[in-house]
Design a protein around this motif. Structure first.
Motif, PDB file in Angstrom:
ATOM      1  N   LYS A  93      -9.361  -6.935   1.965  1.00  0.00           N
ATOM      2  CA  LYS A  93      -9.224  -5.605   2.551  1.00  0.00           C
ATOM      3  C   LYS A  93      -8.556  -5.672   3.914  1.00  0.00           C
ATOM      4  CE  LYS A  93     -10.021  -1.187   3.242  1.00  0.00           C
ATOM      5  NZ  LYS A  93      -9.246  -0.151   2.538  1.00  0.00           N
ATOM      6  N   PHE A  94      -8.899  -6.696   4.702  1.00  0.00           N
ATOM      7  CA  PHE A  94      -8.330  -6.806   6.041  1.00  0.00           C
ATOM      8  C   PHE A  94      -6.861  -7.219   6.015  1.00  0.00           C
ATOM      9  CE2 PHE A  94     -12.836  -7.129   6.998  1.00  0.00           C
ATOM     10  CZ  PHE A  94     -12.941  -6.332   8.120  1.00  0.00           C
ATOM     11  N   MET A  95      -6.454  -7.870   4.931  1.00  0.00           N
ATOM     12  CA  MET A  95      -5.055  -8.254   4.827  1.00  0.00           C
ATOM     13  C   MET A  95      -4.202  -7.175   4.171  1.00  0.00           C
ATOM     14  SD  MET A  95      -5.207 -12.355   3.976  1.00  0.00           S
ATOM     15  CE  MET A  95      -6.356 -12.282   2.610  1.00  0.00           C
ATOM     16  N   SER A  96      -4.870  -6.212   3.535  1.00  0.00           N
ATOM     17  CA  SER A  96      -4.114  -5.177   2.826  1.00  0.00           C
ATOM     18  C   SER A  96      -3.349  -4.275   3.785  1.00  0.00           C
ATOM     19  CB  SER A  96      -5.071  -4.336   1.959  1.00  0.00           C
ATOM     20  OG  SER A  96      -5.998  -3.621   2.755  1.00  0.00           O
ATOM     21  N   GLU A  97      -3.872  -4.096   5.014  1.00  0.00           N
ATOM     22  CA  GLU A  97      -3.161  -3.269   5.988  1.00  0.00           C
ATOM     23  C   GLU A  97      -1.794  -3.860   6.314  1.00  0.00           C
ATOM     24  OE1 GLU A  97      -6.304  -4.148   6.418  1.00  0.00           O
ATOM     25  OE2 GLU A  97      -7.520  -2.363   6.828  1.00  0.00           O
ATOM     26  N   ALA A  98      -1.772  -5.183   6.533  1.00  0.00           N
ATOM     27  CA  ALA A  98      -0.503  -5.837   6.867  1.00  0.00           C
ATOM     28  C   ALA A  98       0.465  -5.753   5.695  1.00  0.00           C
ATOM     29  CB  ALA A  98      -0.747  -7.303   7.253  1.00  0.00           C
ATOM     30  N   ARG A  99      -0.037  -5.942   4.480  1.00  0.00           N
ATOM     31  CA  ARG A  99       0.821  -5.836   3.298  1.00  0.00           C
ATOM     32  C   ARG A  99       1.410  -4.441   3.188  1.00  0.00           C
ATOM     33  NH1 ARG A  99      -3.632  -8.386   0.500  1.00  0.00           N
ATOM     34  NH2 ARG A  99      -4.004  -6.485  -0.670  1.00  0.00           N
ATOM     35  N   ALA A 100       0.545  -3.437   3.319  1.00  0.00           N
ATOM     36  CA  ALA A 100       0.999  -2.050   3.145  1.00  0.00           C
ATOM     37  C   ALA A 100       2.027  -1.667   4.207  1.00  0.00           C
ATOM     38  CB  ALA A 100      -0.198  -1.100   3.199  1.00  0.00           C
ATOM     39  N   ILE A 101       1.779  -2.068   5.461  1.00  0.00           N
ATOM     40  CA  ILE A 101       2.711  -1.728   6.545  1.00  0.00           C
ATOM     41  C   ILE A 101       4.054  -2.421   6.339  1.00  0.00           C
ATOM     42  CG2 ILE A 101       3.168  -2.135   8.999  1.00  0.00           C
ATOM     43  CD1 ILE A 101       0.271  -1.457   9.566  1.00  0.00           C
ATOM     44  N   THR A 102       4.031  -3.704   5.942  1.00  0.00           N
ATOM     45  CA  THR A 102       5.281  -4.432   5.723  1.00  0.00           C
ATOM     46  C   THR A 102       6.056  -3.840   4.550  1.00  0.00           C
ATOM     47  OG1 THR A 102       4.215  -6.442   6.553  1.00  0.00           O
ATOM     48  CG2 THR A 102       6.289  -6.714   5.375  1.00  0.00           C
ATOM     49  N   ASN A 103       5.355  -3.505   3.459  1.00  0.00           N
ATOM     50  CA  ASN A 103       6.007  -2.842   2.320  1.00  0.00           C
ATOM     51  C   ASN A 103       6.652  -1.536   2.754  1.00  0.00           C
ATOM     52  OD1 ASN A 103       5.103  -4.853   0.587  1.00  0.00           O
ATOM     53  ND2 ASN A 103       3.339  -3.688  -0.115  1.00  0.00           N
ATOM     54  N   PHE A 104       5.915  -0.780   3.558  1.00  0.00           N
ATOM     55  CA  PHE A 104       6.352   0.542   4.009  1.00  0.00           C
ATOM     56  C   PHE A 104       7.621   0.448   4.850  1.00  0.00           C
ATOM     57  CE2 PHE A 104       5.926   4.283   6.834  1.00  0.00           C
ATOM     58  CZ  PHE A 104       5.786   5.282   5.874  1.00  0.00           C
ATOM     59  N   ILE A 105       7.599  -0.445   5.845  1.00  0.00           N
ATOM     60  CA  ILE A 105       8.762  -0.625   6.713  1.00  0.00           C
ATOM     61  C   ILE A 105       9.943  -1.161   5.907  1.00  0.00           C
ATOM     62  CG2 ILE A 105       9.677  -1.877   8.708  1.00  0.00           C
ATOM     63  CD1 ILE A 105       6.797  -1.917   9.813  1.00  0.00           C
ATOM     64  N   GLY A 106       9.671  -2.111   5.003  1.00  0.00           N
ATOM     65  CA  GLY A 106      10.734  -2.699   4.194  1.00  0.00           C
ATOM     66  C   GLY A 106      11.475  -1.671   3.367  1.00  0.00           C
ATOM     67  N   ASN A 107      10.745  -0.706   2.811  1.00  0.00           N
ATOM     68  CA  ASN A 107      11.403   0.331   2.012  1.00  0.00           C
ATOM     69  C   ASN A 107      12.210   1.289   2.886  1.00  0.00           C
ATOM     70  OD1 ASN A 107      10.749  -0.320  -0.683  1.00  0.00           O
ATOM     71  ND2 ASN A 107       8.674   0.408  -0.376  1.00  0.00           N
ATOM     72  N   SER A 141      -3.044   2.053   2.682  1.00  0.00           N
ATOM     73  CA  SER A 141      -2.270   2.502   1.532  1.00  0.00           C
ATOM     74  C   SER A 141      -0.934   3.058   1.992  1.00  0.00           C
ATOM     75  CB  SER A 141      -3.038   3.585   0.765  1.00  0.00           C
ATOM     76  OG  SER A 141      -2.229   4.184  -0.222  1.00  0.00           O
ATOM     77  N   SER A 142       0.145   2.490   1.458  1.00  0.00           N
ATOM     78  CA  SER A 142       1.465   3.027   1.783  1.00  0.00           C
ATOM     79  C   SER A 142       1.695   4.362   1.091  1.00  0.00           C
ATOM     80  CB  SER A 142       2.554   2.026   1.378  1.00  0.00           C
ATOM     81  OG  SER A 142       2.481   1.734  -0.001  1.00  0.00           O
ATOM     82  N   GLU A 143       0.899   4.645   0.043  1.00  0.00           N
ATOM     83  CA  GLU A 143       1.024   5.912  -0.669  1.00  0.00           C
ATOM     84  C   GLU A 143       0.748   7.097   0.255  1.00  0.00           C
ATOM     85  OE1 GLU A 143      -1.858   5.337  -3.759  1.00  0.00           O
ATOM     86  OE2 GLU A 143      -0.302   4.984  -5.248  1.00  0.00           O
ATOM     87  N   ALA A 144      -0.203   6.895   1.179  1.00  0.00           N
ATOM     88  CA  ALA A 144      -0.627   7.997   2.033  1.00  0.00           C
ATOM     89  C   ALA A 144       0.496   8.538   2.904  1.00  0.00           C
ATOM     90  CB  ALA A 144      -1.799   7.546   2.917  1.00  0.00           C
ATOM     91  N   ALA A 145       1.477   7.701   3.224  1.00  0.00           N
ATOM     92  CA  ALA A 145       2.564   8.131   4.112  1.00  0.00           C
ATOM     93  C   ALA A 145       3.925   8.132   3.426  1.00  0.00           C
ATOM     94  CB  ALA A 145       2.610   7.224   5.349  1.00  0.00           C
ATOM     95  N   LEU A 146       3.957   7.815   2.139  1.00  0.00           N
ATOM     96  CA  LEU A 146       5.230   7.730   1.429  1.00  0.00           C
ATOM     97  C   LEU A 146       6.023   9.036   1.443  1.00  0.00           C
ATOM     98  CD1 LEU A 146       7.022   5.822  -0.310  1.00  0.00           C
ATOM     99  CD2 LEU A 146       5.857   6.754  -2.308  1.00  0.00           C
ATOM    100  N   PRO A 147       5.394  10.184   1.139  1.00  0.00           N
ATOM    101  CA  PRO A 147       6.161  11.439   1.175  1.00  0.00           C
ATOM    102  C   PRO A 147       6.737  11.739   2.554  1.00  0.00           C
ATOM    103  CG  PRO A 147       4.097  11.739  -0.006  1.00  0.00           C
ATOM    104  CD  PRO A 147       4.012  10.412   0.671  1.00  0.00           C
ATOM    105  N   ASN A 148       5.940  11.475   3.599  1.00  0.00           N
ATOM    106  CA  ASN A 148       6.422  11.708   4.960  1.00  0.00           C
ATOM    107  C   ASN A 148       7.603  10.810   5.299  1.00  0.00           C
ATOM    108  OD1 ASN A 148       4.401  13.578   5.319  1.00  0.00           O
ATOM    109  ND2 ASN A 148       3.779  12.780   7.310  1.00  0.00           N
ATOM    110  N   LEU A 149       7.566   9.561   4.825  1.00  0.00           N
ATOM    111  CA  LEU A 149       8.666   8.632   5.075  1.00  0.00           C
ATOM    112  C   LEU A 149       9.958   9.164   4.469  1.00  0.00           C
ATOM    113  CD1 LEU A 149       9.757   5.857   6.030  1.00  0.00           C
ATOM    114  CD2 LEU A 149       9.144   4.975   3.763  1.00  0.00           C
TER     115      LEU A 149
END
Length: 409
Positions: free
Chosen positions: A370-384, A261-269
């Motif tokens: 579920k196993f692909m969601s990590e890659a999606r979340a990390i890519t979304n996170f870095i992209g933002n 979940s990118s939500e978990a680290a969004l505030p820290n980002l």
């Protein structure tokens, strides 16, 4: 001479580093899920509670950051300019992401796999949701988007208020305490990562990856290409290093990896981007908006998944139909944030719209999503994160701090 405090030893720095403990938790969670699946599945509640706890902070932090960002700018023309630049950037980059996803699926053909032994789930629930999908329901169910719009309106209104400064002072104090509380909550990140990883491996098992391994490998490689070639080139254009930026947010990346979940680290980002040199106003506008509208990883996954399902059913798509799919996903992918099961809803709505690929094919993706969601979340996170840096640099509001570890030139 005054007694000097000795510098911390290497072992001390390692064992007091949150990143180290998150990594250990991920390894332990995967081991538990593999060796004792039943116990691993029971750990799901730990990961869920951690993500739920973090979600409590999402709304307040987005609200406070946006209101303070807009009211701090003062010039409403500047607010509109930043917002327009961000939306244009989002659409251009997402178009690249969708195109790369389609190209990789067409070249590698991950859908041409042996389907024997494939664990098929029930996709009827998602198919029904896809048929009933509407933008009104998406808005009503997406709290993040509601908070985002509300904060923008209040931030604009504050600029016209005679008591703007008093309100801003109060909000700054509230913001300080909210981030302080979040800092203590983040000490629980290893528990969240452990629970999420133990449940994933425990429920689906490592053997589940074999039938769809080609799809997963294709998606991970494609996202790596997107990150290091597309986003890497963008960072180089602005004389920045993507590698150094990834090193700077490595703790947040591990949290996203463990929790999916990118939500978990969004505030820290958001906090780290400000410390790194991005202006508060740009961070406050771009990051929350990007969370709903700049989903690079999700876009790659969605485009690849549609082509994958077409290959499974041996459906031949013309170039016109492929372009139509990309156009549809540019719109429907905006509904893939903040709603549980939204990825399947978007896929279902897209498949329903083109009337050519059986919507029942979603069942093939349930077991490994579920196993692909990590890659999606990390890519979304870095992209933002990259988007925020780009807009800050473009606005001339990126100040290089002197603090150690924050320089990513």
């Amino acid at each position: 001479m005054k007694n000097q405090i000795p510098a911390p030893t290497l072992a001390y720095r390692i064992f007091t580093n949150l990143t180290f403990w998150v990594f250990i938790a991920i390894v332990c969670g995967a081991a538990l899920g593999h060796l004792d699946p039943k116990t691993g599945m029971k750990m799901e509640i730990i990961g869920k509670y951690f993500v739920d706890l973090i979600k409590i902070f999402i709304g307040p932090i987005i609200f406070l950051t946006i209101v303070l960002g807009i009211s701090g700018i003062g010039d409403l023309k500047k607010v509109g300019r930043i917002g327009l630049k961000a939306l244009i950037y989002f659409e251009v980059v997402i178009t690249f992401a969708l195109g790369i996803g389609v190209a990789a699926a067409l070249i590698i053909k991950p859908g041409h796999i042996d389907k024997s032994g494939l664990a098929i789930g029930d996709a009827s629930e998602f198919a029904k949701k896809g048929e009933d999908f509407s933008w009104l329901q998406f808005f009503l169910n997406n709290i993040t988007l509601q908070v985002l719009i509300t904060a923008i309106i209040i931030g604009i209104l504050l600029n016209y208020s005679s008591r703007r400064q008093q309100a801003v002072d109060v909000l700054y104090v509230v913001s300080k305490y909210v981030f302080r509380a979040l800092k203590f909550v983040m000490y629980l990140a290893p528990l969240g990562a452990f629970g999420g990883m133990a449940f994933t491996v425990g429920k689906f098992g490592l053997e589940t990856l074999l039938p769809l391994g080609k799809l997963m490998l294709t998606m991970y490689v494609t996202m790596a290409i997107f990150l290091f070639i597309v986003l890497g080139a963008i960072m180089r254009y602005y004389k920045m290093s993507l590698w150094k930026f990834l090193g700077y947010i490595k703790a947040e990346l591990l949290i996203v990896l463990g929790t999916s979940s990118s939500e978990a680290a969004l505030p820290n980002l958001m906090e780290k981007l400000e410390k790194m040199g991005c202006s508060k106003s740009v961070v406050g506008l771009v990051v929350p908006t990007g969370y709903s509208f700049n989903l690079d990883g999700t876009s790659i996954y969605l485009s690849m998944a549609v082509i994958f399902l077409a290959q499974l059913y041996n459906v031949q798509l013309s170039w016109g139909e492929i372009i139509t799919i990309i156009g549809l996903l540019m719109l429907t992918s905006k509904g893939a944030a903040g709603v549980t099961g939204s990825g399947f809803i978007v896929l279902a709505s897209t498949l329903t719209a083109i009337h050519k690929i059986p919507i029942e094919g979603l069942a093939f993706l349930l077991g490994v999503d579920k196993f692909m969601s990590e890659a999606r979340a990390i890519t979304n996170f870095i992209g933002n994160g990259v988007a925020t840096i780009v807009i800050s640099k473009n606005e001339g509001e990126f100040i290089h701090p002197e603090t150690d570890g924050m320089e990513i030139m």
